[in-house]
Design a protein around this motif. Structure first.
Motif: not given
Length: 992
Positions: A966-986
């Protein structure tokens, strides 16, 4: 919405600089965000409104009156008027409220008045800026212009200004591209995801129409045409009719998307290759949006988006998943890259082509190591190569591994803009802006030294004719060494440069009947010769060079053998016009290189079937048949299942090898054939001089050709215009469709993120060596008759002739999951040397298709991982190479190294990328793939840091340390949400 665990406060503290929280400030009451300042609020209002306004205005900023604003606005659904109203209200206060309002400067017109205003880098009065690479200056300008101390902060700007010191530290910055570019293979799944996200928003009680591109999106339908019909005057029409028969459902879906979503322009089939259309038409170089001037920049869902770098536009490929987030208003989070300065000097020798140059550059940069870096070309030699040659070099950035291969704008760029029909006023504005903002290179003036992370140099006079292969684009072979190299490939053990053909069978000749004529094949016989792909078909010098080779061959009496499948697929209609203008198309036709369509054909695997007699001769006699193509990719199984030796070559060399009929030839000493006078004809007899090519370009490539071609590019054709599509904003999914299917990504989704997770007692689904490409993971070509995908289609009444390709069925997750790891040339160590898309189901010991094995693991509730070597995921930026493994149940990939985009895509789909420690891999650690793996990743997201070490243990007692990528904290946040698209939807659902 809330972010669980102690890490929620850390993310909120980073609200001003992490794109994990940059989309919008609203979080639920469980996790309140700090109140932004009035300045930040005003800036955000301006940011949102200006994005909306840019989406309308940018269509009018091509600088050519090919389309009037009225006709364009009828094709592009623009944002609602209240958004535009807010934009206009904010304009009045924008300049005074902006963090860097002090450097907002007017750009005067020579005749009075001004072009507009811009954020002036010289006005910063910072000597560090003068030493920055030009490519970094574009990132800096974007950060300054978008700096609202919420989405982009002054701290981010400072990081970029201090690039020389900060780039080695792998710091994270936000970047807001001006636009997004799609092609239909990657565009269909992107639009499917957007449609599915609308449904998810609806189900969560949110406003589904918030799922909309906020930046301009251009989608060019160019990857669906196949070479079904070749060597025919009617090939274009015949292939297009077949293309529409196969893809009518996909095309109708895209047409629906262009109407249902705002700010989405779809360029219909038959118009050209996306990257050439981008270069010749879509590229703005400088935007002028209601008087605000700024550099063009673009991210695209095709890795060869980098071709636009040759025009001085910062652009690169991202995964479809990343592109979707960018469309939805997410600033891209990226690691501030190092920049390799590549100095060019001298001049190309007579007879040396741009393709020879790019294959040389590719090999040099591969050896140097440029993954994750920008490459910036500079030096006097740059001014001596054409814009088309620069675009050829930039195009192949993915093949040498760089994020970009960038050529700053200079006089050559301006000449090209005029040639391709951009207006004089637009070109004057571009030059004035770039000069004023220190982004223009004038090679007539002394050059100020810029600082680079590392340095390379090439004397152009040392470049020699070459090709590349037989299995990788960076395996360059000088033309003079080709015969010897071919024989060593026959001898070598099976690998990137080997076929392990026994000595006693290397000279065998297979005779067969081709439509009543005697024919024969040997190892190395050319059965496909294709002038295709974005890399070269944008370049008039090599295209006209191919025509001159065909002309000289015709005049001497040489003819391509009829069993060689020849084809010409131009990147735009302009190519046809200058080939006709020059009188050379008729000679190409005589050699079988009739135009077959306008799109990406053989290079993407859409080569069509070989004649049945040729295919049988190859398959029944185990012949190592060859394809020679002017493309950028030649990975195993990509071009055609029956061509195991695939070589990349310039268009003139494609014609020469077609005439020779074999790659087993020394062009310096052996004749290509016998002429009509009975005398031997050699390579030198048919090869044009640099002067001959230059004369043809000068007399045949005219600005009017570009203007007339692009005047009508969005009007479509009768087949496209006849497609009937619904007007609904939500898509009506057809459960029986085998092309477009609602994916399961958001089933049972709630507002609560699933949180971080490790992996426990996972089985190894596959155990790979080095250089597993996205083609291996998710093939784009034909669907094999015995594959799980074929079984799925047959069960649903689809005839084999209608299977189409994996690439064309990317809108159906059921097929793409079955096509994951289905490349027929894949090598899985669990199979002990057997080649093919199977694996061992460890608990039972059964040898199954990868899909069937994965299904058994999932049914039993057992996780899986993948073991791999170096460069895992190299090749095309294919979102399905991450989506497919996720749907198969893969939870982690442990590799020696990853390709940049693919690693990001894995994170975007919730898969953990792990790297072995330096000097270690599965073999050195004694891993067989039969173990069960536990990855000790903390379940609390606050305890995970980018790049930290984690322990992996096996049930066999082995334990080793890996780096979690996970190269950035952003990617960590995406991982926490199960992926980038679920993150955006939430995030969007939480908005009021």
């Amino acid at each position: 919405m809330h972010i669980t665990g102690p890490h929620s406060s850390a993310l909120l503290r980073r609200a001003s600089r992490s794109s994990a929280t940059r989309l919008h400030s609203s979080l639920s009451s469980k996790s309140p965000a700090p109140s932004p300042s009035p300045v930040a609020s005003q800036s955000r209002s301006h940011t949102t409104a200006s994005a909306a306004f840019r989406s309308v205005r940018s269509r009018w900023s091509h600088g050519v009156d090919w389309k009037s604003p009225a006709s364009l606005s009828s094709q592009i659904r623009t944002t609602a008027s209240p958004v535009l109203d807010r934009f206009h209200r904010s304009l009045a206060t924008m300049a005074s409220d902006h963090t860097f309002s002090g450097i907002l400067t007017g750009l005067p017109k020579p005749g009075g008045g001004e072009f507009g205003k811009f954020y002036s880098l010289p006005a910063l009065n910072d000597p560090r800026v003068d030493k920055l690479p030009y490519s970094i200056r574009i990132l800096l300008e974007s950060a300054i212009r978008n700096c609202d101390n919420f989405q982009v902060t002054k701290e981010d700007v400072e990081k970029i200004i201090d690039w020389e010191k900060t780039s080695p530290k792998q710091v994270e910055i936000p970047f807001k591209p001006a636009r997004v570019l799609l092609q239909d293979f990657t565009g269909v799944p992107a639009v499917v995801d957007l449609a599915c996200m609308r449904d998810a928003m609806n189900n969560l009680g949110g406003n589904s129409e918030k799922i909309n591109p906020l930046v301009p999106v251009d989608l060019v339908v160019d990857h669906s045409v196949q070479v079904d019909v070749a060597r025919s005057e009617n090939a274009v029409q015949a292939n297009m009719e077949l293309e529409f028969q196969r893809n009518k459902e996909r095309f109708a879906f895209l047409k629906w998307g262009s109407k249902a979503f705002q700010n989405m322009l779809v360029v219909p089939p038959g118009s050209g290759i996306v990257h050439q259309v981008n270069l010749e038409y879509l590229g703005r170089v400088v935007f002028n949006t209601d008087g605000m001037l700024y550099p063009d920049s673009v991210v695209g869902t095709d890795s060869h988006t980098t071709m636009i770098d040759g025009l001085g536009v910062a652009g690169w490929g991202v995964g479809g998943i990343e592109a979707e987030a960018t469309m939805l208003g997410q600033p891209m989070s990226m690691v501030l890259p190092g920049v390799v300065g590549f100095k060019l000097s001298g001049k190309l020798r007579n007879g040396v082509t741009a393709t020879d140059l790019v294959l040389t550059v590719t090999q040099m940069l591969r050896k140097h190591g440029v993954v994750g870096k920008f490459v910036e070309f500079h030096g006097d030699g740059v001014g001596k190569i054409s814009l088309a040659d620069r675009a050829t070099i930039a195009n192949m950035s993915p093949e040498y591994g760089a994020t970009m291969g960038f050529f700053p704008v200079d006089h050559v760029t301006l000449q090209y803009l005029k040639l391709t029909g951009r207006s004089d006023d637009t070109v004057a504005m571009i030059e004035a802006y770039l000069r004023a903002n220190n982004m223009f290179v004038d090679y007539s003036q002394p050059q100020q030294e810029r600082v680079y992370s590392s340095y390379l140099e090439l004397d152009l006079s040392e470049v020699e004719p070459c090709i590349s292969g037989p299995k990788r684009p960076h395996d360059r072979v000088p033309l003079k060494d080709m015969k010897a190299d071919w024989h060593s490939c026959l001898d070598n053990k099976v690998g990137f440069k080997g076929f392990a053909v026994p000595k006693e069978t290397q000279d065998k000749v297979v005779k067969f009947s081709f439509h009543g004529q005697p024919a024969e094949l040997r190892h190395g016989s050319v059965v496909i010769a294709a002038i295709t792909s974005c890399t070269n078909t944008s370049n008039p010098s090599v295209m006209l060079g191919a025509g001159l080779v065909a002309k000289k061959a015709c005049e001497l009496g040489l003819q391509v053998k009829p069993w060689v499948k020849t084809s010409l697929a131009p990147g735009s209609g302009v190519v046809t016009k200058y080939l006709l203008q020059s009188g050379l198309q008729k000679y190409l036709n005589e050699q079988g290189f009739n135009i077959v369509g306008y799109g990406c054909t053989t290079c993407i695997g859409n080569s069509g079937e070989l004649d049945e007699s040729v295919g049988a001769a190859i398959a029944e006699n185990d012949i190592i048949a060859s394809a020679v193509l002017s493309g950028n990719r030649n990975f195993e199984g990509r071009v055609h299942a029956l061509t195991r030796a695939n070589y990349l070559a310039s268009p003139p060399l494609v014609v020469a090898y077609a005439l020779a009929g074999t790659v087993d030839i020394d062009f310096e000493t052996e004749p290509i054939g016998v002429g009509k006078d009975g005398k031997d004809v050699y390579f030198r007899d048919i090869w044009p001089t640099t002067e001959e090519i230059a004369d043809a370009v000068q007399s045949s490539v005219l600005p009017e050709m570009f203007k007339s071609t692009y005047k009508s590019i969005t009007e479509g054709n009768p087949m496209w215009n006849d497609l009937s599509v619904p007007q609904s904003k939500l898509y009506s999914w057809d459960p029986t469709s085998t092309y477009i299917h609602e994916p399961p990504y958001f089933k049972n989704m709630t507002m609560d993120p699933p949180g971080a997770h490790g992996v426990k007692d996972a089985y190894c689904l596959l155990n790979f060596g080095d250089s597993i490409t996205t083609d291996h993971i998710s093939p784009a070509g034909s669907i094999h008759k015995d594959s799980p995908a074929a079984k799925f289609l047959l069960e649903r009444g689809v005839d084999r002739k209608d299977f189409n390709s994996y690439g064309s069925r990317r809108g159906n997750d059921e097929i793409m999951a079955r096509g994951t790891f289905a490349n027929i040339r894949i090598v899985n160590k669990l199979l002990n040397g057997e080649v093919g898309p199977k694996t061992v189901h460890i608990p039972s010991g059964e040898k199954l298709s990868v899909f069937d094995a994965a299904s058994k693991y999932k049914e039993a509730g057992q996780d899986t991982i993948v073991l791999a070597g170096a460069e895992y995921g190299s090749g095309s930026s294919r979102d399905w190479a991450a989506k497919g493994p996720m749907l198969l149940g893969v939870k982690a990939v442990i590799a020696k190294s990853f390709e940049r985009i693919h690693r990001s895509n894995l994170v975007g789909m919730g898969i953990i990328p792990l790297c072995f420690k330096s000097g270690e891999d599965a073999d050195t650690l004694g891993l067989t793939g039969h173990e069960r793996f536990t990855i000790d990743l903390p379940s609390n997201i606050s305890e995970i840091r980018p790049g930290q070490d984690v322990t992996v243990t096996t049930d066999s007692g082995k334990s080793f340390t890996c780096t979690v990528r996970f190269d950035t904290e952003v990617e960590l946040a995406y991982f926490n949400h199960g992926g980038i698209l679920p993150y955006v939807i939430r995030q969007l659902s939480a908005q009021k």
